[in-house]
Design a protein around this motif. Structure first.
Motif, PDB file in Angstrom:
ATOM      1  N   UNK A  49      -7.696  10.975  -8.213  1.00  0.00           N
ATOM      2  CA  UNK A  49      -6.105  10.883  -8.344  1.00  0.00           C
ATOM      3  C   UNK A  49      -5.355  12.386  -8.203  1.00  0.00           C
ATOM      4  N   UNK A  50      -6.013  13.287  -8.801  1.00  0.00           N
ATOM      5  CA  UNK A  50      -5.612  14.802  -8.751  1.00  0.00           C
ATOM      6  C   UNK A  50      -5.669  15.142  -7.116  1.00  0.00           C
ATOM      7  N   UNK A  51      -6.716  14.774  -6.591  1.00  0.00           N
ATOM      8  CA  UNK A  51      -6.809  15.114  -5.105  1.00  0.00           C
ATOM      9  C   UNK A  51      -5.611  14.550  -4.405  1.00  0.00           C
ATOM     10  N   UNK A  52      -5.396  13.133  -4.409  1.00  0.00           N
ATOM     11  CA  UNK A  52      -4.283  12.583  -3.841  1.00  0.00           C
ATOM     12  C   UNK A  52      -3.035  13.173  -3.845  1.00  0.00           C
ATOM     13  N   UNK A  53      -2.682  13.686  -5.451  1.00  0.00           N
ATOM     14  CA  UNK A  53      -1.415  14.503  -5.668  1.00  0.00           C
ATOM     15  C   UNK A  53      -1.324  15.547  -4.746  1.00  0.00           C
ATOM     16  N   UNK A  54      -2.474  16.528  -4.787  1.00  0.00           N
ATOM     17  CA  UNK A  54      -2.434  17.793  -4.229  1.00  0.00           C
ATOM     18  C   UNK A  54      -2.405  17.547  -2.763  1.00  0.00           C
ATOM     19  N   UNK A  71      -6.749  12.906   1.541  1.00  0.00           N
ATOM     20  CA  UNK A  71      -5.978  11.748   1.130  1.00  0.00           C
ATOM     21  C   UNK A  71      -6.570  10.520   1.493  1.00  0.00           C
ATOM     22  N   UNK A  72      -7.123  10.497   2.731  1.00  0.00           N
ATOM     23  CA  UNK A  72      -7.381   9.133   3.080  1.00  0.00           C
ATOM     24  C   UNK A  72      -8.891   8.720   2.227  1.00  0.00           C
ATOM     25  N   UNK A  73      -9.687   9.756   2.267  1.00  0.00           N
ATOM     26  CA  UNK A  73     -10.948   9.713   1.594  1.00  0.00           C
ATOM     27  C   UNK A  73     -10.758   9.299  -0.079  1.00  0.00           C
ATOM     28  N   UNK A  74      -9.792  10.048  -0.726  1.00  0.00           N
ATOM     29  CA  UNK A  74      -9.565  10.005  -2.023  1.00  0.00           C
ATOM     30  C   UNK A  74      -8.767   8.657  -2.366  1.00  0.00           C
ATOM     31  N   UNK A  75      -8.077   8.127  -1.658  1.00  0.00           N
ATOM     32  CA  UNK A  75      -7.537   6.899  -1.776  1.00  0.00           C
ATOM     33  C   UNK A  75      -8.528   5.749  -1.664  1.00  0.00           C
ATOM     34  N   UNK A  76      -9.558   6.040  -0.605  1.00  0.00           N
ATOM     35  CA  UNK A  76     -10.858   5.115  -0.660  1.00  0.00           C
ATOM     36  C   UNK A  76     -11.410   4.935  -1.855  1.00  0.00           C
ATOM     37  N   UNK A  77     -11.506   6.224  -2.509  1.00  0.00           N
ATOM     38  CA  UNK A  77     -12.318   5.967  -3.945  1.00  0.00           C
ATOM     39  C   UNK A  77     -11.388   5.407  -4.848  1.00  0.00           C
ATOM     40  N   UNK A  88      -5.031   4.250   2.338  1.00  0.00           N
ATOM     41  CA  UNK A  88      -6.216   5.231   3.091  1.00  0.00           C
ATOM     42  C   UNK A  88      -6.131   5.045   4.653  1.00  0.00           C
ATOM     43  N   UNK A  89      -5.855   3.626   4.911  1.00  0.00           N
ATOM     44  CA  UNK A  89      -5.801   3.485   6.354  1.00  0.00           C
ATOM     45  C   UNK A  89      -4.695   4.442   6.903  1.00  0.00           C
ATOM     46  N   UNK A 125     -15.264   5.277   7.040  1.00  0.00           N
ATOM     47  CA  UNK A 125     -14.256   4.937   5.920  1.00  0.00           C
ATOM     48  C   UNK A 125     -13.315   4.144   6.099  1.00  0.00           C
ATOM     49  N   UNK A 126     -12.539   4.546   7.451  1.00  0.00           N
ATOM     50  CA  UNK A 126     -11.478   3.866   8.037  1.00  0.00           C
ATOM     51  C   UNK A 126     -11.618   2.368   8.382  1.00  0.00           C
TER      52      UNK A 126
END
Length: 126
Positions: A18-23, A41-47, A54-55, A74-75
């Motif tokens: 979630x922090x990775x998404x934010x930054x 962002x894509x990898x973090x949203x997948x998690x 993520x797409x 991942x995509x």
């Protein structure tokens, strides 16, 4: 000086998705052409199981640079998760038949193909 993209990557590596998404979003607010921020962002949203976001992130990154197999897989998994199974299958098979695929990636592809109910392609990938 550490920028938001570097911080997002560090947060992702530490498992704080979630922090990775934010930054990553902070980095993209400054520069929408930061491919690395789109990828994190894509990898973090997948998690975080936010597949549509993520797409979008992976697609934006792919417009800026070619995606590595890890990100293409991942995509494809995200496409499968939102019901776009044929697109997922096609992308996974494209990676599986490429010259640069590793054994680890083939296993990920097989699992992803099984998840979208394509067991015969899963066996073919291996």
């Amino acid at each position: 000086m550490i920028n938001s993209t570097d911080i997002s990557l560090a947060e992702y590596t530490a498992g704080r998705y979630r922090h990775a998404v934010q930054f990553a979003q902070y980095a993209l607010a400054r520069d929408t052409e930061d491919a690395q921020a789109w990828l994190v962002l894509g990898r973090s949203l997948m998690k975080c199981y936010e597949f549509i976001g993520a797409i979008d992130a992976f697609e934006n990154a792919s417009l800026l640079q070619p995606l590595a197999n890890e990100n293409r897989i991942s995509m494809a998994r995200a496409y499968g998760a939102v019901g776009r199974k044929s697109l997922s299958r096609d992308l996974l098979m494209c990676v599986a038949t490429s010259q640069s695929v590793t054994v680890s990636e083939l296993l990920q592809i097989a699992v992803a193909l099984e998840a979208i109910d394509e067991p015969h392609f899963s066996m073919e990938a291996c």
